[in-house]
Design an enzyme around this catalytic site. Structure first.
Site: not given
Length: 281
Positions: A105, A69
């Site tokens: 997220d 990420k």
């Protein structure tokens, strides 16, 4: 019929439920939608080349998970404001010859927390994990009004860096870091524990902290969803703690990613029901 080709980049992602979650929702929209797993342990090669190859092969976008990420950012052309602020990307949209990074997220966790622990006290929170997911979750908690969050990570420098970024953004008194040796003291005074490391996943079984540090006054939120009941949540429930599993976060981040990939409005309730069916299989 509109067609979409998307994928998930990460390590050990074989158990991921993202493919059926996305593909089943696409059926309701009359889309031809293919979601592929691009496991770096199997595919091999350099991350940047994998992103470039996906774009070259006609992918519309990618989801990105542990441990990519943050590492994926140098290979993107542009970041959304959220992704830039968090320094983490979990969704990449290919727009012409540009790869644009987004972060769904934090909104996914925020929606899951509001739904699953709507009245949980948030004066003092301890968070385990300061990686890409940890940055998103801590941002979500402080955005929702948490008074103070203490970040703990095996990599103390990473915990220090994330706490510094959060303090600069939200105020010096609202974020700090602590070493793992300080966990007993921190958890004794805390109202909530957020777990944002891979520990508890199928490939990383076990507990992220000694079970004896848990106490009934804590609520415990885990971002791991495979398995849905991690060892951490099992131990916490046995003590009478209120708990939140990672299922809601994975669905709501998928809702936002599906919207970015297709421009269509997904049905979150339908996707939550579908996750329940998938977990039961």
């Amino acid at each position: 019929m509109d067609s979409f080709l998307v994928g998930l980049i990460g390590s050990g992602i074989g158990p991921s439920l993202s493919p059926p979650l996305h593909e089943q929702e696409a059926v309701h929209h009359g889309l031809h939608y293919v979601y592929r797993l691009l496991d770096i342990d199997r595919v091999g090669g350099e991350l940047g080349e994998l992103v470039r190859t996906a774009r070259r092969f006609g992918y519309d976008g990618l989801n990105v998970t542990h441990p990519c990420k943050q590492a994926v950012i140098p290979f993107l052309d542009e970041l959304s404001p959220d992704a830039r602020m968090l320094g983490a990307v979990n969704t990449v949209v290919f727009d012409g010859d540009r790869a644009i990074g987004h972060n769904t997220d934090w909104t996914g966790f925020a929606e899951s927390f509001a739904r699953g622990l709507p009245d949980a006290p948030t004066s003092r929170i301890v968070q385990l994990g300061a990686g890409g997911a940890g940055a998103a979750v801590a941002h979500a908690m402080l955005t929702m009004g948490a008074d103070r969050i203490t970040v703990v990570d095996a990599d103390v420098a990473r915990a220090r860096a994330l706490a510094g970024e959060l303090a600069a953004r939200y105020g010096a008194g609202r974020a700090r870091f602590a070493a793992q040796a300080e966990l007993p003291e921190q958890l004794e005074r805390a109202e909530g524990l957020v777990h944002a490391t891979p520990t508890g996943m199928a490939r990383h079984p076990g507990l992220p902290l000694p079970a004896e540090l848990l106490h009934p006054r804590l609520w415990v939120a885990d971002i791991v969803y495979r398995p849905l009941e991690t060892e951490l949540l099992k131990q916490a429930r046995a003590l009478g703690c209120r708990t939140l599993d990672g299922g809601g976060m994975v669905v709501f981040q998928a809702v936002h990613a599906f919207r970015l990939f297709t421009g269509r409005e997904p049905d979150a309730e339908r996707m939550l029901a579908h996750l329940t069916d998938l977990i039961a299989v």
